[in-house]
Design a protein around this motif. Structure first.
Motif, PDB file in Angstrom:
ATOM      1  N   LYS A 141       0.824  -1.208   0.000  1.00 34.90           N
ATOM      2  CA  LYS A 141       0.000   0.000   0.000  1.00 34.90           C
ATOM      3  C   LYS A 141       0.863   1.264   0.000  1.00 34.90           C
ATOM      4  N   MET A 145       1.310   4.313  -2.922  1.00 34.34           N
ATOM      5  CA  MET A 145       1.211   5.743  -2.630  1.00 34.34           C
ATOM      6  C   MET A 145       2.433   6.512  -3.114  1.00 34.34           C
ATOM      7  N   TRP A 169      -2.559  14.950   3.811  1.00 30.94           N
ATOM      8  CA  TRP A 169      -3.014  13.765   3.078  1.00 30.94           C
ATOM      9  C   TRP A 169      -2.220  12.534   3.500  1.00 30.94           C
ATOM     10  N   LEU A 170      -0.908  12.704   3.597  1.00 28.51           N
ATOM     11  CA  LEU A 170      -0.043  11.578   3.942  1.00 28.51           C
ATOM     12  C   LEU A 170      -0.356  11.045   5.336  1.00 28.51           C
ATOM     13  N   ASP A 171      -0.560  11.964   6.277  1.00 26.60           N
ATOM     14  CA  ASP A 171      -0.881  11.578   7.646  1.00 26.60           C
ATOM     15  C   ASP A 171      -2.141  10.722   7.678  1.00 26.60           C
ATOM     16  N   GLN A 172      -3.172  11.147   6.988  1.00 31.52           N
ATOM     17  CA  GLN A 172      -4.436  10.421   6.996  1.00 31.52           C
ATOM     18  C   GLN A 172      -4.357   9.093   6.245  1.00 31.52           C
ATOM     19  N   GLU A 173      -3.717   9.102   5.076  1.00 31.83           N
ATOM     20  CA  GLU A 173      -3.662   7.893   4.255  1.00 31.83           C
ATOM     21  C   GLU A 173      -2.856   6.782   4.918  1.00 31.83           C
ATOM     22  N   LEU A 174      -1.748   7.142   5.546  1.00 27.15           N
ATOM     23  CA  LEU A 174      -0.931   6.126   6.214  1.00 27.15           C
ATOM     24  C   LEU A 174      -1.689   5.505   7.388  1.00 27.15           C
ATOM     25  N   LYS A 175      -2.386   6.325   8.149  1.00 29.66           N
ATOM     26  CA  LYS A 175      -3.133   5.820   9.300  1.00 29.66           C
ATOM     27  C   LYS A 175      -4.294   4.923   8.882  1.00 29.66           C
ATOM     28  N   MET A 176      -4.796   5.125   7.674  1.00 32.37           N
ATOM     29  CA  MET A 176      -5.949   4.360   7.212  1.00 32.37           C
ATOM     30  C   MET A 176      -5.585   2.978   6.667  1.00 32.37           C
ATOM     31  N   ILE A 177      -4.293   2.712   6.504  1.00 33.39           N
ATOM     32  CA  ILE A 177      -3.886   1.394   6.017  1.00 33.39           C
ATOM     33  C   ILE A 177      -4.123   0.365   7.125  1.00 33.39           C
TER      34      ILE A 177
END
Length: 206
Positions: A141, A145, A169-177
């Motif tokens: 994942k 990105m 964006w990066l903060d949110q996307e990484l946490k959502m993995i």
């Protein structure tokens, strides 16, 4: 400069109550200053090294799991910017650090001027604490990105993003993995920073 930073931080330590202390040399100096000042605080810490230092100094310790609120917490960082965003990648204990940061009414970063920047760059890896069994999936994942991955150990995955995506964006996307527990990017977490330099102390506040 670390001693100067610790002396300034002592001014924010209450006479009583629960405080958080992170890891690093500046925090060690702050713990020593707290002892010398005779402040009757109780300490929670994510760092085993800081725990040992507090025990040696005779400071009162409490388990983080037994605490729900902290008056103020202090921590070091690898890099911070003028918006109080920071990387805390080197220690690899960022999940516990964030737990204490979120408990704190104020979360104060301590740094020397070499660690301060106008904006966070992408030269320091963002470390992900992961469920070990999710390594392959998380790595895939992150690569999708645009990131590169390096395994530090079974629970920590280092990521770099050369294309420099937006930090929000990066903060949110990484946490959502799925499988990611937390990241070493502290985005909109700190409330204040004390930066020590050759010209003295500089305070960054929201």
């Amino acid at each position: 400069m670390k001693r100067l930073c610790a002396r300034e931080a002592l001014k924010l330590v209450p006479e009583h109550g629960i405080i958080g202390l992170g890891g690093g040399e500046t925090i060690r100096y702050l713990a020593e200053n707290i002892k010398e000042a005779g402040k009757a605080v109780t300490v929670v810490t994510p760092s085993e090294q800081t725990r040992e230092i507090c025990l040696q100094l005779g400071l009162t310790l409490e388990e983080t799991a037994n605490v729900s609120e902290v008056e103020i917490a202090f921590d070091g960082c690898d890099r911070l910017d003028e918006d109080l965003n920071a990387y805390k990648s080197a220690g690899g204990i960022h999940t516990l650090e964030k737990v204490i940061a979120r408990m704190a009414k104020d979360y104060v970063l301590l740094a020397d001027e070499t660690k301060a920047a106008e904006k966070l760059g992408y030269d320091i890896s963002i470390v992900l604490e992961i469920v070990p069994e999710a390594y392959g999936y998380v790595a895939k994942k992150v690569q999708a990105m645009g990131g590169t991955v390096k395994k530090r150990n079974e629970c920590l995955l280092e990521t770099l993003f050369e294309e420099k995506p937006d930090l929000s964006w990066l903060d949110q996307e990484l946490k959502m993995i799925t499988g990611v527990i937390e990241t070493s990017l502290f985005y909109h977490v700190a409330t204040k920073a004390i930066v020590a330099g050759t010209n003295g102390i500089r305070i960054i506040e929201k």
